[in-house]
Design a protein around this motif. Sequence first.
Motif, PDB file in Angstrom:
ATOM      1  N   ALA A 176       0.713  -1.068   0.064  1.00  0.00           N
ATOM      2  CA  ALA A 176      -0.068  -0.060   0.048  1.00  0.00           C
ATOM      3  C   ALA A 176       0.835   1.162  -0.069  1.00  0.00           C
ATOM      4  O   ALA A 176       1.948   1.388   0.747  1.00  0.00           O
ATOM      5  CB  ALA A 176      -0.920   0.095   1.112  1.00  0.00           C
ATOM      6  N   VAL A 177       0.417   2.279  -0.891  1.00  0.00           N
ATOM      7  CA  VAL A 177       1.326   3.561  -0.776  1.00  0.00           C
ATOM      8  C   VAL A 177       0.428   4.762  -0.681  1.00  0.00           C
ATOM      9  O   VAL A 177      -0.720   4.661  -1.428  1.00  0.00           O
ATOM     10  CB  VAL A 177       1.919   3.528  -2.214  1.00  0.00           C
ATOM     11  N   ARG A 178       0.321   5.677   0.103  1.00  0.00           N
ATOM     12  CA  ARG A 178      -0.133   6.791   0.146  1.00  0.00           C
ATOM     13  C   ARG A 178      -0.031   7.714  -0.929  1.00  0.00           C
ATOM     14  O   ARG A 178       1.129   8.149  -1.214  1.00  0.00           O
ATOM     15  CB  ARG A 178      -0.273   7.647   1.330  1.00  0.00           C
ATOM     16  N   ALA A 179      -1.061   8.200  -1.725  1.00  0.00           N
ATOM     17  CA  ALA A 179      -0.840   9.117  -2.493  1.00  0.00           C
ATOM     18  C   ALA A 179      -1.955   9.962  -3.049  1.00  0.00           C
ATOM     19  O   ALA A 179      -3.229   9.313  -3.324  1.00  0.00           O
ATOM     20  CB  ALA A 179      -0.379   8.620  -3.981  1.00  0.00           C
ATOM     21  N   ASP A 180      -1.912  11.386  -3.207  1.00  0.00           N
ATOM     22  CA  ASP A 180      -3.007  12.243  -3.454  1.00  0.00           C
ATOM     23  C   ASP A 180      -2.779  12.087  -5.169  1.00  0.00           C
ATOM     24  O   ASP A 180      -1.921  12.637  -5.476  1.00  0.00           O
ATOM     25  CB  ASP A 180      -2.875  13.406  -3.028  1.00  0.00           C
ATOM     26  N   VAL A 181      -3.791  11.735  -5.740  1.00  0.00           N
ATOM     27  CA  VAL A 181      -3.628  11.559  -7.168  1.00  0.00           C
ATOM     28  C   VAL A 181      -3.566  12.837  -7.893  1.00  0.00           C
ATOM     29  O   VAL A 181      -3.074  12.940  -9.137  1.00  0.00           O
ATOM     30  CB  VAL A 181      -4.739  10.573  -7.857  1.00  0.00           C
ATOM     31  N   ALA A 182      -3.849  14.000  -7.454  1.00  0.00           N
ATOM     32  CA  ALA A 182      -3.924  15.107  -7.819  1.00  0.00           C
ATOM     33  C   ALA A 182      -2.412  15.968  -7.589  1.00  0.00           C
ATOM     34  O   ALA A 182      -1.981  16.901  -8.199  1.00  0.00           O
ATOM     35  CB  ALA A 182      -5.043  16.210  -7.499  1.00  0.00           C
ATOM     36  N   GLU A 183      -1.550  15.380  -6.885  1.00  0.00           N
ATOM     37  CA  GLU A 183      -0.332  15.920  -6.614  1.00  0.00           C
ATOM     38  C   GLU A 183       0.783  15.105  -7.241  1.00  0.00           C
ATOM     39  O   GLU A 183       0.896  13.843  -7.197  1.00  0.00           O
ATOM     40  CB  GLU A 183      -0.015  15.660  -4.995  1.00  0.00           C
ATOM     41  N   GLU A 184       1.538  15.878  -8.234  1.00  0.00           N
ATOM     42  CA  GLU A 184       2.532  15.245  -8.935  1.00  0.00           C
ATOM     43  C   GLU A 184       3.368  14.426  -8.171  1.00  0.00           C
ATOM     44  O   GLU A 184       3.830  13.510  -8.660  1.00  0.00           O
ATOM     45  CB  GLU A 184       3.080  16.222  -9.881  1.00  0.00           C
TER      46      GLU A 184
END
Length: 244
Positions: free
Chosen positions: A58-66
Motif C-alpha cells: 500500500a502506498v499513500r498518494a494524492d492522485v492530484a499531486e505530481e
Amino acid sequence: MTAQRVAIVSGGSRGIGKAVATTLGARGFAVVVGYAAQQASADEVVASITAHGGRALAVRADVAEEKDVVQLFDTAELEFGGVDVVVNAAGRMYLAPVAELDLEELDAMHRTNIRGTFVMAREAARRVRPGGTIVNFSTSQVVLQFPTYAAYAASKGAVEAMTLSLARDLRGRDVTANAVAPGATATDMFLDGKSEELVERLAKQPPLERLGQPEDIAEVVAFLASPAGHWVNGQVVRANGGMA
C-alpha cells in the motif's frame, strides 16, 4: 521465466478500486494499492492479497499531486520491477441540482476526477511497459443524465475525452487506454445518503434488475488488463447491466 506483471490501482482501499486490486492480485499481478486516507482499509486489501499467496503493498498518494504520483510509480518500479497496468479508480462524487451546487465541492471533485486522472495518466504514459494498459473510470451518468448528477457527469465526461485522446497519443507503444463507465454499483460512495426505497428503484432500472457489484466492474477491468482484452483500445465500456 515470464516476469510477473505489475498493477497500480489508485483508490484501491475501498469500493470498486478494492475489488479491482483483489481481482488483479488473484490473477497473478503484483499490486500497488494506492490510497489517499484510508490506510487501515488499504492494509486490509494488501493482507487479503498476500494471504492468498500474492504480492502487494500500500502506498499513500494524492492522485492530484505530481510528487505523490511520481513516488507511487517509483515504489512500484523499485519493489516489483516495473509497471504494466494502471487503474485510475480514485474518485469523488457530489450530487446536487445545478442551481444549488456548492462550487467548493465542484472544485474538489474536479481536482480528483479530472486533474487526478490526468496526473496518473501522464505518469502511466511515461512508464507503462509494452503490452500494458491504462484504465480510467467514467460513469454511465455521462449518457443517462439523471437529475443532480450534472457536475459529477461533467467531470467524468472530461475523463472520457482524455482517455480517447490518450489512446492515440500512445501510438507505437503497444499500450492501450480505455475507460470503464459503471452504472449504479453497490459501493459506499453510491449508497451514501440514499433511502432504501431509492436504492430499490435504481436497482430495478437495468434489464438485469439489480445493482452492479464491485466485482462485476473488476472483472471488466481484469479483461482489459489481460492479453485477451488488448485489442480493445480507445473505448468507453459502459458496464451497467443494460441501462444505456
